[in-house]
Structures are given as C-alpha cells and as structure tokens.
Scaffold this active site. Structure first.
Site, short mmCIF file in Angstrom:
data_model
loop_
_atom_site.label_atom_id
_atom_site.label_comp_id
_atom_site.label_asym_id
_atom_site.label_seq_id
_atom_site.Cartn_x
_atom_site.Cartn_y
_atom_site.Cartn_z
N GLY A 1 0.84 -1.21 0.00
CA GLY A 1 0.00 0.00 0.00
C GLY A 1 0.86 1.24 0.00
O GLY A 1 2.06 1.18 -0.29
N ASN A 2 0.28 2.38 0.31
CA ASN A 2 1.06 3.61 0.43
C ASN A 2 0.42 4.52 1.47
O ASN A 2 -0.63 4.20 2.02
CB ASN A 2 1.20 4.30 -0.92
CG ASN A 2 -0.14 4.67 -1.51
OD1 ASN A 2 -0.87 5.47 -0.95
ND2 ASN A 2 -0.50 4.04 -2.64
N HIS A 3 1.07 5.66 1.73
CA HIS A 3 0.65 6.52 2.85
C HIS A 3 -0.49 7.49 2.52
O HIS A 3 -0.81 8.34 3.34
CB HIS A 3 1.84 7.35 3.34
CG HIS A 3 2.88 6.53 4.03
ND1 HIS A 3 2.60 5.77 5.14
CD2 HIS A 3 4.20 6.35 3.77
CE1 HIS A 3 3.70 5.16 5.53
NE2 HIS A 3 4.68 5.49 4.71
#
Ligand code: CTP
Length: 403
Positions: free
Chosen positions: A208-210
């Site tokens: 995923g990412n932030h």
C-alpha cells in the site's frame, strides 16, 4: 464574478486579535453591494473600535444588550439579516453559541437569527486543537450553522499552525458561492479517484502507500458544494466525506479502482485523478498465508493499469481531466511529462520536499500547471482551501459544449 448586491449581512465580531480583519471584511462586503450591520461583544471593542466599524458599514454598531437604559432589539436584527456572519468567532463565542448562553448582543442576535449563520473561528493553535472546541464546532454544525475553515500560518502567540481566521477575500468567496447560489458546477458530473490502493500479497498482507485520501475528499466536498453530482472512487481510507450526497464507490485495489473509474468515465464532465494508485501488484497473490522460510524471499510484481492514461485516451472534447503529480526530483519536468502523456488539462504538482505538503498532512502546497504551460504556485494552505484553488482553475478552463 457575482455580487452581494442587496444582501443584508449581520456581521458579529467577537474579541480576538483577528477582530482587526472585520474592517477590511466590512469594506469588501460594502464594495460587493451588501448592506452591513454590525454587532460586537464587549471584548471585541477592545480590539477594534465600534466607531471604525460604524464608519465603514455606514450603520450604528451595537455592542451592549442595554444602552443608555434602552434595550437593543436583537430580534429585529436577527430577522433583518439574510445572513449572519460571526467573524472572528473566538473559542468563548463558539462555546456560548453552542450552549445558547446569551449574555451579549452577538449571542442574543444569533439565537434570534432565522437566516443561515456562518462562523469563522480565530484562536491559537492549542485552543483550536482542544476537544472542547471540536465538540462545540460539531454541535454548531449539527444545528445547521456553517463553518468557514480556519487558515494556517503564524498565530498571535507566535506559534505556527491552524487557527487563523480565514482571510476576508476567502470569506467573501464563500459567501458568493453560498449566498448568491452561484453554483458554477451545477449540472456537471465529476468523478474523483482518491486515497491509496492495497495490492494483495496474501490474506493478511498487502502493498500500500501513505495516501490518506484527504485531498480527494476535500475536492469531492468542494465540487459538491459548487453544485456538481460527485462520484468519489475511494481506495481504503479511514476517512469519508461529510456530505451524504456524494456518491462514494469504495474500492481496494488498483484493478477495482480502474474498473470503477472506467465504468463512470463516459458520463463525467470532469475527472480528477487524486488517488495514489499502485503501479505494481504481486503477480501471484496467495489465497493462504505465506509461511516464513529460511533465507530471503522475493515477490514478482506486475504492472497495474494506468487509470489516468487509459481514460485520457478516450477523453472527449467536452471533458476535463485533472491529474496530480507527487514528485521528489525534477519536479516540474516530471509533472509536465505526466500532463502530456496522460492527456490532462491541468496537473497539480506537490513536491514531497515541501514541509507540510503531500500525504497525511492537513495542508498542501501546490503548483497548478495548465496544458498551455501556465504555472500558478500557491502557498501552504489547508487541503480544503487547496481544493477551492484547484476547482477555481478547473472552472476557468474553456471546453467544447457537452454533446
Ligand atoms: N495514476 C493513475 N493510475 C496509475 C498511476 C497513476 O490514475 N496506475 C494517476 C494519479 O492518480 C495521478 C497521476 O496519474 O493523477 C500521476 O501519478 P503518479 O503516481 O505521480 O505518477 P505515475 O504515473 O505513477 O509515475 P511515477 O510513479 O513513475 O512517478
């Protein structure tokens, strides 16, 4: 540009250092053709004199419930107004509004007002962040009052943060849009991708990412406020828009976001690609939990679809596409390449090197680059203010009429 011609505005000023902004605010309101009457709390008169505001508004300013043994008629003022604007609204005034503690003229008018009430808070960072303040604001919103978001910057204490009263120009902009019912996206359909995507490795793990989804959600709220029908295609974010009328399509992976966006694109007038979409996903996600073994492991990744580029290929003349570029190096060159390659009309560049910009923050600092090469750089602002700047840029684009 619309005007406030003939609108009756009851400006209520409470006791904050930001009370000085009541003077330029009054001048702007008058310049736009509004009729302005002003009430003040007793403390506000220590920050700016009633005489100054009476002179600018060309009306008597009332700051006591009883003057010279005569009772000032708050009911009449409350009924007179098309709009009541509490600016600045201090923590004390917010609390009194929330609880109905009518010990001054501002609160008495507020309780008598039958019109929409807007409030523009002004206070120091700690007071703004305090749960009591959040609680009071929630209560005020639940009564149908409208919040004019605070700005970000240096505060009276010298601290830097949220809590500054919105600038008079921004308050006027909000009044234009809401009061004049100038809904410049009325009849338009907007699709917005937002948030991160999660790419499955196995049932318990993902890539995923932030991204928090905040920027895309702020854009959805702004487009909705300006009259658009909004479809928000939202990756796994903890957040949701406040307006229930925004159609939220919750998705998890880049593939799901791709399919949902493609199915909506043909009916969209405007497509805003604010999501941080994974460019790669595990080629062979496992249906059972991957157990650890001795030694290293590697996961083969395959490319996901580029959603923006795909819809860019079938963009019609009447459609406007807006993209984001989050860059760390060669920021301008990379953003311009994305603008071209993905057939965007506008690209919003945020550099991760700017403090306070990008993922997770409530603020963002952007440069908006148009297809014709014009660039407009904005200072660090709250994401809802950035959303307003972006939508202002979108409505200025000339497109072919819808066919
Ligand atoms: N985008 C998209 N689908 C993807 C990747 C990106 O729709 N699979 C969109 C983003 O929502 C954004 C724009 O394309 O509006 C640019 O995204 P960004 O991640 O900055 O660029 P990439 O094209 O992924 O390139 P790179 O990661 O190499 O910078």
């Amino acid at each position: 540009m619309s005007s406030l011609k003939g609108k009756k505005i009851l400006l209520a000023v409470s006791g904050s250092i930001a009370a000085y902004k009541a003077a330029p605010l009054t001048r702007l309101l008058i310049k736009e053709g509004a009729e302005v009457k002003i009430v003040m709390t007793p403390t506000a008169t220590t920050f700016i004199t009633p005489l100054t505001l009476a002179t600018l508004s060309k009306n008597e300013v009332i700051h006591e419930i009883v003057d010279d043994h005569a009772w000032n008629n708050h009911v009449e003022l409350g009924l007179w107004a098309d709009v009541m604007l509490v600016a600045p609204a201090t923590a004390t005034t917010l609390s009194k509004m929330a609880s109905g503690l009518a010990d001054n003229m501002v609160i008495a008018c507020y309780l008598s007002a039958k019109c929409p009430v807007y409030f523009a808070p002004a206070m120091d960072l700690d007071m703004w962040k305090h749960p009591s303040t959040s609680h009071n604001i929630k209560r005020l919103l639940s009564y149908g009052n409208k919040l004019i978001p605070v700005g970000h910057g240096e505060l009276a204490s010298g601290l830097i943060g949220d809590g500054r009263m919105a600038e008079p120009e921004d308050i006027i902009d909000i009044l234009f849009l809401e009061l004049d019912k100038k809904k410049d996206l009325k009849g338009k359909i907007v699709i917005i991708t937002a948030g991160p995507t999660y790419e499955k490795i196995d049932p318990v793990r993902f890539i995923g990412n932030h991204s928090s989804g905040k920027m895309g959600i702020a854009l959805a709220e702004e487009c909705y406020r300006r009259g658009a029908a909004v479809h928000l295609i939202l990756g796994p974010s903890r957040l949701l828009p406040d307006s229930h009328e925004i159609d939220v399509h919750q998705v998890t992976s880049a593939q799901e976001m791709y399919e949902e966006t493609l199915s909506l694109h043909h009916k969209a007038d405007i497509a805003i690609m604010a999501a941080a979409v994974a460019d790669y996903r595990p080629a062979h996600p496992s249906d059972s939990k991957i157990k650890k073994k001795e030694g290293d492991m590697s996961i083969l990744l395959e490319r996901t679809h580029d959603i923006a580029a795909t819809i860019g290929m079938s963009k019609k003349d009447h459609q406007i596409h807006v993209g984001f570029a989050l860059e760390t190096d060669n920021v301008m060159k990379n953003a311009q390449m994305k603008l071209q390659n993905k057939n965007f009309d506008l690209i919003v560049l945020n550099s991760l090197k700017d403090p306070g910009a990008g993922f997770k923050h409530d603020t963002n600092k952007v440069t908006i680059i148009s297809k014709d090469g014009t660039k407009k750089e904005f200072p660090l602002k709250l994401k809802n203010e950035v959303a307003r700047d972006i939508v202002n840029a979108i409505v200025n684009i000339k497109v072919a009429p819808t066919v």
